[in-house]
Design an enzyme around this catalytic site. Sequence first.
Site, PDB file in Angstrom:
ATOM      1  N   LYS A  52      -4.416   3.053  -0.763  1.00  0.00           N
ATOM      2  CA  LYS A  52      -3.192   2.824  -1.543  1.00  0.00           C
ATOM      3  C   LYS A  52      -2.892   1.333  -1.629  1.00  0.00           C
ATOM      4  O   LYS A  52      -2.662   0.790  -2.712  1.00  0.00           O
ATOM      5  CB  LYS A  52      -1.992   3.532  -0.890  1.00  0.00           C
ATOM      6  CG  LYS A  52      -2.102   5.025  -0.826  1.00  0.00           C
ATOM      7  CD  LYS A  52      -0.861   5.649  -0.223  1.00  0.00           C
ATOM      8  CE  LYS A  52      -0.624   5.272   1.225  1.00  0.00           C
ATOM      9  NZ  LYS A  52      -1.661   5.755   2.155  1.00  0.00           N
ATOM     10  N   THR A  53      -2.878   0.698  -0.474  1.00  0.00           N
ATOM     11  CA  THR A  53      -2.558  -0.725  -0.464  1.00  0.00           C
ATOM     12  C   THR A  53      -3.608  -1.507  -1.243  1.00  0.00           C
ATOM     13  O   THR A  53      -3.290  -2.439  -1.983  1.00  0.00           O
ATOM     14  CB  THR A  53      -2.463  -1.231   0.993  1.00  0.00           C
ATOM     15  OG1 THR A  53      -1.466  -0.452   1.666  1.00  0.00           O
ATOM     16  CG2 THR A  53      -2.079  -2.694   1.045  1.00  0.00           C
ATOM     17  N   ASP A 240       4.977  -1.187  -1.648  1.00  0.00           N
ATOM     18  CA  ASP A 240       4.097  -0.504  -0.688  1.00  0.00           C
ATOM     19  C   ASP A 240       4.971   0.217   0.340  1.00  0.00           C
ATOM     20  O   ASP A 240       6.131  -0.141   0.539  1.00  0.00           O
ATOM     21  CB  ASP A 240       3.206  -1.543   0.013  1.00  0.00           C
ATOM     22  CG  ASP A 240       1.971  -0.900   0.660  1.00  0.00           C
ATOM     23  OD1 ASP A 240       1.803   0.337   0.558  1.00  0.00           O
ATOM     24  OD2 ASP A 240       1.169  -1.642   1.254  1.00  0.00           O
ATOM     25  N   GLU A 241       4.430   1.227   0.995  1.00  0.00           N
ATOM     26  CA  GLU A 241       5.137   1.960   2.065  1.00  0.00           C
ATOM     27  C   GLU A 241       6.507   2.458   1.585  1.00  0.00           C
ATOM     28  O   GLU A 241       7.507   2.327   2.286  1.00  0.00           O
ATOM     29  CB  GLU A 241       5.319   1.058   3.300  1.00  0.00           C
ATOM     30  CG  GLU A 241       4.047   0.399   3.805  1.00  0.00           C
ATOM     31  CD  GLU A 241       3.215   1.300   4.704  1.00  0.00           C
ATOM     32  OE1 GLU A 241       3.581   2.474   4.888  1.00  0.00           O
ATOM     33  OE2 GLU A 241       2.173   0.819   5.180  1.00  0.00           O
ATOM     34  N   GLN A 276       3.721   9.447   6.783  1.00  0.00           N
ATOM     35  CA  GLN A 276       3.827   8.220   7.574  1.00  0.00           C
ATOM     36  C   GLN A 276       5.232   7.638   7.572  1.00  0.00           C
ATOM     37  O   GLN A 276       5.434   6.458   7.818  1.00  0.00           O
ATOM     38  CB  GLN A 276       2.843   7.166   7.056  1.00  0.00           C
ATOM     39  CG  GLN A 276       1.397   7.560   7.273  1.00  0.00           C
ATOM     40  CD  GLN A 276       0.453   6.448   6.863  1.00  0.00           C
ATOM     41  OE1 GLN A 276       0.409   5.401   7.487  1.00  0.00           O
ATOM     42  NE2 GLN A 276      -0.283   6.663   5.800  1.00  0.00           N
ATOM     43  N   ARG A 622      -4.949   4.528  12.424  1.00  0.00           N
ATOM     44  CA  ARG A 622      -5.210   3.087  12.389  1.00  0.00           C
ATOM     45  C   ARG A 622      -6.663   2.794  12.753  1.00  0.00           C
ATOM     46  O   ARG A 622      -7.159   1.697  12.552  1.00  0.00           O
ATOM     47  CB  ARG A 622      -4.309   2.315  13.381  1.00  0.00           C
ATOM     48  CG  ARG A 622      -2.812   2.337  13.134  1.00  0.00           C
ATOM     49  CD  ARG A 622      -2.450   2.031  11.726  1.00  0.00           C
ATOM     50  NE  ARG A 622      -2.304   3.257  10.967  1.00  0.00           N
ATOM     51  CZ  ARG A 622      -2.323   3.306   9.641  1.00  0.00           C
ATOM     52  NH1 ARG A 622      -2.481   2.224   8.933  1.00  0.00           N
ATOM     53  NH2 ARG A 622      -2.189   4.455   9.002  1.00  0.00           N
TER      54      ARG A 622
HETATM   55  P1  ATP Z   1      -2.243   3.339   4.980  1.00  0.00           P
HETATM   56  O1  ATP Z   1      -1.717   4.675   4.573  1.00  0.00           O
HETATM   57  O2  ATP Z   1      -2.659   3.336   6.404  1.00  0.00           O
HETATM   58  O3  ATP Z   1      -1.370   2.215   4.568  1.00  0.00           O
HETATM   59  P2  ATP Z   1      -3.874   2.827   2.655  1.00  0.00           P
HETATM   60  O4  ATP Z   1      -3.894   4.070   1.879  1.00  0.00           O
HETATM   61  O5  ATP Z   1      -2.967   1.754   2.219  1.00  0.00           O
HETATM   62  O6  ATP Z   1      -3.640   3.180   4.197  1.00  0.00           O
HETATM   63  P3  ATP Z   1      -5.903   0.818   2.570  1.00  0.00           P
HETATM   64  O7  ATP Z   1      -5.438   0.047   3.744  1.00  0.00           O
HETATM   65  O8  ATP Z   1      -5.630   0.297   1.226  1.00  0.00           O
HETATM   66  O9  ATP Z   1      -5.359   2.312   2.705  1.00  0.00           O
HETATM   67  O10 ATP Z   1      -7.444   1.113   2.675  1.00  0.00           O
HETATM   68  C1  ATP Z   1      -8.043   1.587   3.871  1.00  0.00           C
HETATM   69  C2  ATP Z   1      -9.426   0.994   4.033  1.00  0.00           C
HETATM   70  O11 ATP Z   1     -10.307   1.533   3.047  1.00  0.00           O
HETATM   71  C3  ATP Z   1      -9.455  -0.502   3.823  1.00  0.00           C
HETATM   72  O12 ATP Z   1     -10.386  -1.047   4.709  1.00  0.00           O
HETATM   73  C4  ATP Z   1      -9.908  -0.653   2.390  1.00  0.00           C
HETATM   74  O13 ATP Z   1     -10.549  -1.880   2.158  1.00  0.00           O
HETATM   75  C5  ATP Z   1     -10.884   0.500   2.255  1.00  0.00           C
HETATM   76  N1  ATP Z   1     -10.989   1.009   0.874  1.00  0.00           N
HETATM   77  C6  ATP Z   1      -9.993   1.396   0.068  1.00  0.00           C
HETATM   78  N2  ATP Z   1     -10.456   1.817  -1.129  1.00  0.00           N
HETATM   79  C7  ATP Z   1     -11.806   1.695  -1.083  1.00  0.00           C
HETATM   80  C8  ATP Z   1     -12.881   1.980  -2.013  1.00  0.00           C
HETATM   81  N3  ATP Z   1     -12.647   2.459  -3.218  1.00  0.00           N
HETATM   82  N4  ATP Z   1     -14.121   1.728  -1.586  1.00  0.00           N
HETATM   83  C9  ATP Z   1     -14.375   1.237  -0.356  1.00  0.00           C
HETATM   84  N5  ATP Z   1     -13.432   0.965   0.544  1.00  0.00           N
HETATM   85  C10 ATP Z   1     -12.144   1.192   0.208  1.00  0.00           C
HETATM   86 MG    MG Z   2      -1.344   0.829   3.178  1.00  0.00          MG
END
Ligand code: ATP
Ligand code: MG
Length: 775
Positions: A52-53, A240-241, A276, A622
């Site tokens: 997402k981030t 975000d969040e 979360q 995490r």
């Molecule tokens: P959280 O809910 O914990 O905030 P998130 O959904 O924001 O998590 P991110 O932190 O954006 O997730 O991504 C998690 C990990 O996956 C990061 O290391 C990111 O670089 C990697 N990632 C995200 N999308 C891809 C993709 N399409 N291909 C490869 N790696 C990815």
């Molecule tokens: Mg995130």
Amino acid sequence: MPSLSERAAAKPPATPPRGDAHYLDGLNAPQRDAVLTTEGPVLMLAGAGTGKTRALTTRLAHIIHTGLAQPWQVLCVTFTNKAAREMKERIGELVGETVEGMRWLGTFHAIGAQILRRHAEVVDLKPSFTILDTDDQIRLCKQVIEAAGLDEKRWTARGLAGMIDSWKNRGLTPDEVPGPEAHDFADGKAIALYAAYQARLVALNAADFGDLLVHNLTIFRKQPDILAEYHRRFRYVLVDEYQDTNVAQYLWLRLLARDETGRSGGNVCVVGDDDQSIYGWRGAEVANILRFEKDFPGAKVIRLEQNYRSTPAILAAASAVIANNEGRLGKTLFTEADEGGKVVIRGVWDGDEEARVITDDIEAEQTKGRSLSEMAVLVRASFQMRSFEERFNTAGIPYQVVGGPRFYEREESRDALAYLRLVRNPGDDLSFARIINKPRRGFGDKALQTLNIAARANRTNLVDAGRFLLETHELKGKAKSSMREFLDSLDRWAEASGSKPPGDLAEMVLEESGYTEFWKQSKNAQAPGKLENLKELVNAASEFDTLGGYLDHVSLVSERSSESAEGQVWLMTLHAAKGLEFPLVFLPGWEEELFPSGRSVDEKGKDGLEEERRLAYVGITRARESCRISFAANRQVYGRWQSALPSRFIDELPEEHVEIASEAGLYGVAAKELPSHSRFEDLVVERDSTGGGYDTPGWRRARKSRSYGKPPAIEGSATLVASSAPGQSDFERGQRVFHQKFGTGTVQRIDGNKLEVEFDHAGLKKVIGSFLTAA
Ligand code: ATP
Ligand code: MG
């Protein structure tokens, strides 16, 4: 009517994309969709680690790269300052250039403060207002309670501050608080106290954290033209969040997320995960994300299901735990990551031992080549940090505390900042009172009292009252001369602040005020450390262009800067870890009462428990490669020893994805062979039957309690496991040993497999037994 995505596709970007949009390559289809659907409201609702981030960051990069908006035309809200910094860096990497002018990328507080400074006069403040921290806020509440003649023991400052905070979290000014809500406190005077508190803030030219947003709301409502200016400015809004926004933040966003004509909607993109939401205790409302589609009709909802962060076992463990919550949307998550290890669970004797075992693990990983900054210890309660800090210190492991007792909360930092705040804002009476006699200037309590009376009588601040008293000759002797000297210095510093960079200014103020000298002369054992901290503070100030910029930064940082993070273990609360990821994560203290927190379950029942469970979900997710959960049989909580039960969350972990840590042979039994519902005391018996040999406080207590016939028992968990220090020592005190790096020496102390050795050349060192051979 065409769908939103069709409409978006039909509407060409303001300027054609420069170069190719290579940053899209690393994204999956729904993520791209989130990036490319720039027009209209978008909600990305997805589980942990699904990117997402990353998608949100790429979206911002895309908007800037294609010229849809200039960097300063995008409002982007992150949850922490750390996240904001990382996002800025990442955008630079994505578009291949440093992007200047992302002025509106930051936390709610940071952006709220910026807006408030621009229009401070609307709420009767000056643009130079001070942002109060919790400490000052409580002191001010105390004054308000005193002034109202109330019994402070019964109606505490903390209690009042808590009430005011919760109203501010809901965006309520004193005249908006519903009357019945205030009845329980101070015989119904709570709202009047809130109003008095606000009036004091105005008099001090100060705002507390809650004000940063509540004042924004007032400004927007009072002056629609100001709001309209922001509608024109912010072409895109990104958050975000979103699951952790409180009502005030929600209202603030709803006011801002409109198009240039003021119509609700606008190009707003929010991302989050209902599982979360962990800030309910601070007023966050998960309902905000759940009703997004209602608030922004026609919103495009994007779901992400592939987790890119964690191994299958980690993901399965987290999913199994969170599945026990009712009232969730429910999501499927999958990962294509390699199998990896299982989630490790380990039972230990007590908190000290837990810290020791984890520290040993960290050292072992480091020996295998893992960098310290790839590892994090995430605790439920900040008191748990102390034993880790101590262990890390003795083992010489550098560590970084995030969000804990912070650099800027130390006495010397607070004093130095009080000087600087006063230079910037002479109306800041709290700062004035803090440092007027620090170092001692012969300006005692009595003189301060005279000053206070004069200030009240003249309805002015303490600095101006001081000037007044000098003219009227009401101050005598030393108090008079030191007041004159102090005010002269203050004028000089204020003048210098116009031209000197903040670092130089800070140094000048600390030198000329005698504050640095005060610590140089001090016999306090901590004085050298404090002097180093003051130097560090000057360094930190040097990184800013203006004193104001620096002071705002200090008020807003919720963590120390991560500049020196390379090569340091991370130590933080689970709350502070949201949004972050680490290859190896330790989750200590999974015991009933501690986690789930007894207090939050008692106070909020099932809702409290579910929030705790979401916190467990955040914790496990995490981890990228390895997640190690531990619990202790005994825990010292607020100075009292308690025997503890393993957390119910441990029982919720799926057996097939969990490995029970056992140093085979240590107890004479492998953990797998332990009968379920083992009692911890059995482990102690097993342990002792192999001959003992541990000499840690925990085991000493264990032996002692056994000899009293009252072993602290743990029952009722099928996942109770055996573990302790890896390997007992093969050495004994006084023995001569050899170490590859330090040479020969004599063993002084033995603590598990860790030894203190006085080396002939290298001096006293702590080393691990396995690195030693008998000399
Ligand atoms: P959280 O809910 O914990 O905030 P998130 O959904 O924001 O998590 P991110 O932190 O954006 O997730 O991504 C998690 C990990 O996956 C990061 O290391 C990111 O670089 C990697 N990632 C995200 N999308 C891809 C993709 N399409 N291909 C490869 N790696 C990815
Ligand atoms: Mg995130």
